[in-house]
Motif scaffolding. Structure first.
Motif, PDB file in Angstrom:
ATOM      1  N   VAL A   1       0.849  -1.205   0.000  1.00  0.00           N
ATOM      2  CA  VAL A   1       0.000   0.000   0.000  1.00  0.00           C
ATOM      3  C   VAL A   1       0.881   1.250   0.000  1.00  0.00           C
ATOM      4  N   ALA A   2       1.860   1.298   0.914  1.00  0.00           N
ATOM      5  CA  ALA A   2       2.779   2.438   0.968  1.00  0.00           C
ATOM      6  C   ALA A   2       3.625   2.511  -0.297  1.00  0.00           C
ATOM      7  N   LEU A   3       3.958   1.342  -0.847  1.00  0.00           N
ATOM      8  CA  LEU A   3       4.765   1.336  -2.070  1.00  0.00           C
ATOM      9  C   LEU A   3       4.022   2.049  -3.203  1.00  0.00           C
ATOM     10  N   ILE A   4       2.742   1.743  -3.370  1.00  0.00           N
ATOM     11  CA  ILE A   4       1.976   2.391  -4.446  1.00  0.00           C
ATOM     12  C   ILE A   4       1.899   3.903  -4.206  1.00  0.00           C
ATOM     13  N   ASP A   5       1.682   4.307  -2.955  1.00  0.00           N
ATOM     14  CA  ASP A   5       1.656   5.748  -2.645  1.00  0.00           C
ATOM     15  C   ASP A   5       2.987   6.402  -3.007  1.00  0.00           C
ATOM     16  N   SER A   6       4.089   5.753  -2.641  1.00  0.00           N
ATOM     17  CA  SER A   6       5.409   6.326  -2.926  1.00  0.00           C
ATOM     18  C   SER A   6       5.681   6.365  -4.423  1.00  0.00           C
TER      19      SER A   6
END
Ligand SMILES: CC(C)(COP(=O)(O)OP(=O)(O)OC[C@H]1O[C@@H](n2cnc3c(N)ncnc32)[C@H](O)[C@@H]1OP(=O)(O)O)[C@@H](O)C(=O)NCCC(=O)NCCS
Length: 161
Positions: free
Chosen positions: A25-30
């Motif tokens: 989830v954080a990867l997609i945001d980043s």
């Protein structure tokens, strides 16, 4: 949807804090905030207005040549095993090919990705960012591939996963 898919997955990136969302989830945001984000390769599967799947391709490098890093790929848990993931994979590979990209790399289960033409990267003398990934690091060559080899590197946000 990404969190739900990866919470149920056999393998997922660790959450930033205990009990938090899977790291994808954080990867997609980043990735969305990174120069490697390729909006034309962020594709969703929809059922009416409901998003039931998502696949992301981002700018990666094979040596000094542009490549595509594939992932995350996710399908809503209640919609899995109904062809959504396959449809997303065919769509992103077709789009990447039409855009003139030459090679796509990913880390994943060979028994799933072989059906889309992925082979162990070593067959093309492509080195994974992490040598321990072995046969789980795979590549799919596209029409313009001319035999490039070397070290594959993902967009910077992957380094934090
Ligand atoms: C992996 C995922 C995207 C597949 O999407 P899907 O819509 O269920 O896939 P499809 O319906 O197109 O294909 C289903 C087939 O893939 C197989 N498959 C699904 N996940 C698999 C896995 N991890 N390893 C091997 N095969 C897998 C199924 O057994 C089924 O095989 P069959 O066609 O021989 O019956 C989905 O299960 C998902 O979101 N999983 C959680 C997140 C994840 O692991 N993403 C991939 C990270 S690399």
């Amino acid at each position: 949807m990404t969190a739900a898919a990866f919470r149920d997955a056999d393998y997922s990136a660790p959450p930033a804090e205990p009990g938090g969302d899977p790291g994808e989830v954080a990867l997609i945001d980043s990735l969305r905030d990174d120069s490697g984000w390729m909006p034309e390769l962020s594709l969703v599967a929809v059922d009416g207005e409901l998003i039931v799947g998502h696949v992301v391709g981002s700018r990666a490098w094979l040596g000094d040549s542009p490549a595509v890093g594939l992932g995350p790929l996710s399908v809503s848990p209640e919609r899995q095993k109904a062809g959504v993931g396959s449809a997303l994979m065919h769509a992103i590979l077709g789009a990447a090919d039409a855009l003139g990209e030459s090679i796509v790399g990913l880390l994943g289960e060979p028994s799933y990705y072989a059906r889309f033409g992925f082979v162990p990267a070593a067959l093309h003398d492509v080195k994974a960012p992490d040598i321990s990934w072995g046969e789980y690091f795979q590549v799919r060559t596209l029409t313009t591939y001319g035999g490039a080899a070397g070290l594959f590197s993902y967009a910077a946000p992957f380094e934090a996963v």
